[in-house]
Motif scaffolding. Sequence first.
Motif, PDB file in Angstrom:
ATOM      1  N   GLN A  87      13.991  16.172  -5.186  1.00 34.82           N
ATOM      2  CA  GLN A  87      14.740  15.689  -6.375  1.00 34.82           C
ATOM      3  C   GLN A  87      14.021  16.200  -7.657  1.00 34.82           C
ATOM      4  O   GLN A  87      14.614  16.859  -8.620  1.00 34.82           O
ATOM      5  N   HIS A  88      12.682  16.512  -7.780  1.00 35.93           N
ATOM      6  CA  HIS A  88      11.984  16.805  -8.711  1.00 35.93           C
ATOM      7  C   HIS A  88      12.242  18.621  -8.761  1.00 35.93           C
ATOM      8  O   HIS A  88      12.090  19.106  -9.882  1.00 35.93           O
ATOM      9  N   VAL A  89      12.104  19.074  -7.503  1.00 33.75           N
ATOM     10  CA  VAL A  89      12.218  20.561  -7.369  1.00 33.75           C
ATOM     11  C   VAL A  89      13.642  20.871  -7.947  1.00 33.75           C
ATOM     12  O   VAL A  89      13.550  21.854  -8.642  1.00 33.75           O
ATOM     13  N   ASP A  90      14.408  20.099  -7.747  1.00 32.15           N
ATOM     14  CA  ASP A  90      15.908  20.406  -8.150  1.00 32.15           C
ATOM     15  C   ASP A  90      16.102  20.490  -9.372  1.00 32.15           C
ATOM     16  O   ASP A  90      16.580  21.033 -10.265  1.00 32.15           O
ATOM     17  N   ALA A  91      15.334  19.472 -10.055  1.00 36.87           N
ATOM     18  CA  ALA A  91      15.210  19.313 -11.538  1.00 36.87           C
ATOM     19  C   ALA A  91      14.507  20.506 -12.368  1.00 36.87           C
ATOM     20  O   ALA A  91      14.959  20.946 -13.383  1.00 36.87           O
ATOM     21  N   ILE A  92      13.516  21.012 -11.699  1.00 39.85           N
ATOM     22  CA  ILE A  92      12.762  22.185 -12.097  1.00 39.85           C
ATOM     23  C   ILE A  92      13.817  23.328 -12.103  1.00 39.85           C
ATOM     24  O   ILE A  92      13.908  24.047 -13.128  1.00 39.85           O
ATOM     25  N   ASP A  93      14.569  23.443 -10.908  1.00 41.05           N
ATOM     26  CA  ASP A  93      15.318  24.280 -10.735  1.00 41.05           C
ATOM     27  C   ASP A  93      16.541  24.470 -11.942  1.00 41.05           C
ATOM     28  O   ASP A  93      17.070  25.491 -12.367  1.00 41.05           O
ATOM     29  N   ASP A  94      17.105  23.452 -12.259  1.00 36.13           N
ATOM     30  CA  ASP A  94      18.138  23.110 -13.041  1.00 36.13           C
ATOM     31  C   ASP A  94      17.514  23.568 -14.775  1.00 36.13           C
ATOM     32  O   ASP A  94      18.308  24.278 -15.373  1.00 36.13           O
ATOM     33  N   MET A  99       0.749  -0.997   0.020  1.00 37.32           N
ATOM     34  CA  MET A  99      -0.078   0.032   0.164  1.00 37.32           C
ATOM     35  C   MET A  99       0.937   1.332   0.041  1.00 37.32           C
ATOM     36  O   MET A  99       0.563   2.223  -0.753  1.00 37.32           O
ATOM     37  N   ILE A 100       1.780   1.322   0.937  1.00 34.77           N
ATOM     38  CA  ILE A 100       2.536   2.451   0.981  1.00 34.77           C
ATOM     39  C   ILE A 100       3.477   2.539  -0.429  1.00 34.77           C
ATOM     40  O   ILE A 100       3.539   3.840  -0.961  1.00 34.77           O
ATOM     41  N   SER A 101       3.944   1.403  -1.091  1.00 30.90           N
ATOM     42  CA  SER A 101       4.587   1.501  -2.210  1.00 30.90           C
ATOM     43  C   SER A 101       3.520   2.006  -3.296  1.00 30.90           C
ATOM     44  O   SER A 101       4.072   2.870  -4.240  1.00 30.90           O
ATOM     45  N   ASP A 102       2.586   1.805  -3.359  1.00 28.23           N
ATOM     46  CA  ASP A 102       1.426   2.146  -4.134  1.00 28.23           C
ATOM     47  C   ASP A 102       1.311   3.852  -4.334  1.00 28.23           C
ATOM     48  O   ASP A 102       1.204   4.386  -5.225  1.00 28.23           O
ATOM     49  N   VAL A 103       1.327   4.227  -3.025  1.00 31.78           N
ATOM     50  CA  VAL A 103       1.180   5.690  -2.771  1.00 31.78           C
ATOM     51  C   VAL A 103       2.376   6.391  -3.181  1.00 31.78           C
ATOM     52  O   VAL A 103       2.312   7.403  -4.091  1.00 31.78           O
ATOM     53  N   LEU A 104       3.652   5.839  -2.853  1.00 30.50           N
ATOM     54  CA  LEU A 104       5.023   6.406  -3.346  1.00 30.50           C
ATOM     55  C   LEU A 104       4.967   6.481  -4.962  1.00 30.50           C
ATOM     56  O   LEU A 104       5.508   7.565  -5.453  1.00 30.50           O
ATOM     57  N   ALA A 105       4.662   5.195  -5.391  1.00 32.35           N
ATOM     58  CA  ALA A 105       4.583   5.144  -6.985  1.00 32.35           C
ATOM     59  C   ALA A 105       4.071   6.070  -7.672  1.00 32.35           C
ATOM     60  O   ALA A 105       4.374   6.961  -8.786  1.00 32.35           O
ATOM     61  N   GLU A 106       2.737   6.342  -7.157  1.00 26.77           N
ATOM     62  CA  GLU A 106       1.723   7.256  -8.001  1.00 26.77           C
ATOM     63  C   GLU A 106       2.224   8.437  -7.855  1.00 26.77           C
ATOM     64  O   GLU A 106       2.258   9.488  -8.781  1.00 26.77           O
ATOM     65  N   ALA A 107       2.738   8.833  -6.617  1.00 31.82           N
ATOM     66  CA  ALA A 107       3.217  10.474  -6.351  1.00 31.82           C
ATOM     67  C   ALA A 107       4.599  10.507  -7.161  1.00 31.82           C
ATOM     68  O   ALA A 107       4.611  11.848  -7.858  1.00 31.82           O
ATOM     69  N   LYS A 108       5.247   9.676  -7.246  1.00 39.41           N
ATOM     70  CA  LYS A 108       6.515   9.946  -8.157  1.00 39.41           C
ATOM     71  C   LYS A 108       6.188   9.761  -9.550  1.00 39.41           C
ATOM     72  O   LYS A 108       6.760  10.758 -10.281  1.00 39.41           O
ATOM     73  N   GLU A 109       4.994   9.222  -9.971  1.00 32.97           N
ATOM     74  CA  GLU A 109       4.855   9.217 -11.424  1.00 32.97           C
ATOM     75  C   GLU A 109       4.234  10.655 -11.842  1.00 32.97           C
ATOM     76  O   GLU A 109       4.349  11.161 -12.701  1.00 32.97           O
ATOM     77  N   LYS A 110       3.391  11.107 -10.936  1.00 35.30           N
ATOM     78  CA  LYS A 110       2.589  12.354 -11.010  1.00 35.30           C
ATOM     79  C   LYS A 110       3.738  13.531 -10.948  1.00 35.30           C
ATOM     80  O   LYS A 110       3.750  14.534 -11.765  1.00 35.30           O
ATOM     81  N   MET A 111       4.630  13.416 -10.203  1.00 32.62           N
ATOM     82  CA  MET A 111       6.053  14.560  -9.992  1.00 32.62           C
ATOM     83  C   MET A 111       6.809  14.541 -11.228  1.00 32.62           C
ATOM     84  O   MET A 111       7.005  15.590 -11.861  1.00 32.62           O
ATOM     85  N   GLN A 112       6.898  13.244 -11.722  1.00 31.17           N
ATOM     86  CA  GLN A 112       7.780  13.237 -13.044  1.00 31.17           C
ATOM     87  C   GLN A 112       6.754  13.844 -14.336  1.00 31.17           C
ATOM     88  O   GLN A 112       7.460  14.553 -15.133  1.00 31.17           O
ATOM     89  N   LYS A 113       5.573  13.671 -14.154  1.00 31.13           N
ATOM     90  CA  LYS A 113       4.704  14.418 -15.442  1.00 31.13           C
ATOM     91  C   LYS A 113       4.412  15.642 -15.083  1.00 31.13           C
ATOM     92  O   LYS A 113       4.465  16.491 -15.990  1.00 31.13           O
ATOM     93  N   ALA A 114       4.777  16.362 -13.684  1.00 32.17           N
ATOM     94  CA  ALA A 114       4.586  17.581 -13.853  1.00 32.17           C
ATOM     95  C   ALA A 114       6.040  18.339 -14.080  1.00 32.17           C
ATOM     96  O   ALA A 114       5.991  19.406 -14.656  1.00 32.17           O
TER      97      ALA A 114
END
Length: 183
Positions: free
Chosen positions: A164-171, A1-16
């Motif tokens: 990690q994703h915020v840093d990628a946006i800043d870069d 369950m935790i892994s599902d929540v994290l995977a979904e969040a990481k996928e959405k962050m990558q799309k953002a």
Amino acid sequence: MISDVLAEAKEKMQKALEAAKDDFGTVRTGRANPALFQRVLVDYYGTPTPLAQLASMVNQEARTLLITPYDKSALKDIERAIVGASNLGASVGNDGNVIRATLPELNEERRREFVKIVRDKAEQARVSLRNIRRKAKDDLDNLKEVGDDEIARAEKELEAATKQHVDAIDDALKRKEAELLEV
């Protein structure tokens, strides 16, 4: 369950992140680029339609884009939509078959305006990432049959992914700013 929540969040962050990079591509640098016109919507028979679906776009020169409509009857509508695209500032002319959109030379003031636009787009992307993080954290907090230690570990992983994703946006922002300010 935790892994599902994290995977979904990481996928959405990558799309953002990808959406932010696409947004950065719509802010012009020194050359005419078909990507600049991707967000232009043409009123085609009463329906807002992306320009890329109505015409082919080719770089004719460094600052000139040649737009060839698939349907010649849409020529005036396409021309009107390009002129109405506020941040492009393109001068537009047509010869009855094609449209030539010529972008003005970038001066220092215009470059600074574009930097402000890009910074605003980057901030919108960061807000989007924070909203994704907040929803994932709420989902983690609502899990009942999981221990506090596991949730704490998952929240740390979520924070690391967000950073990690915020840093990628800043870069990407730094690269785009340097590209815009380069003369």
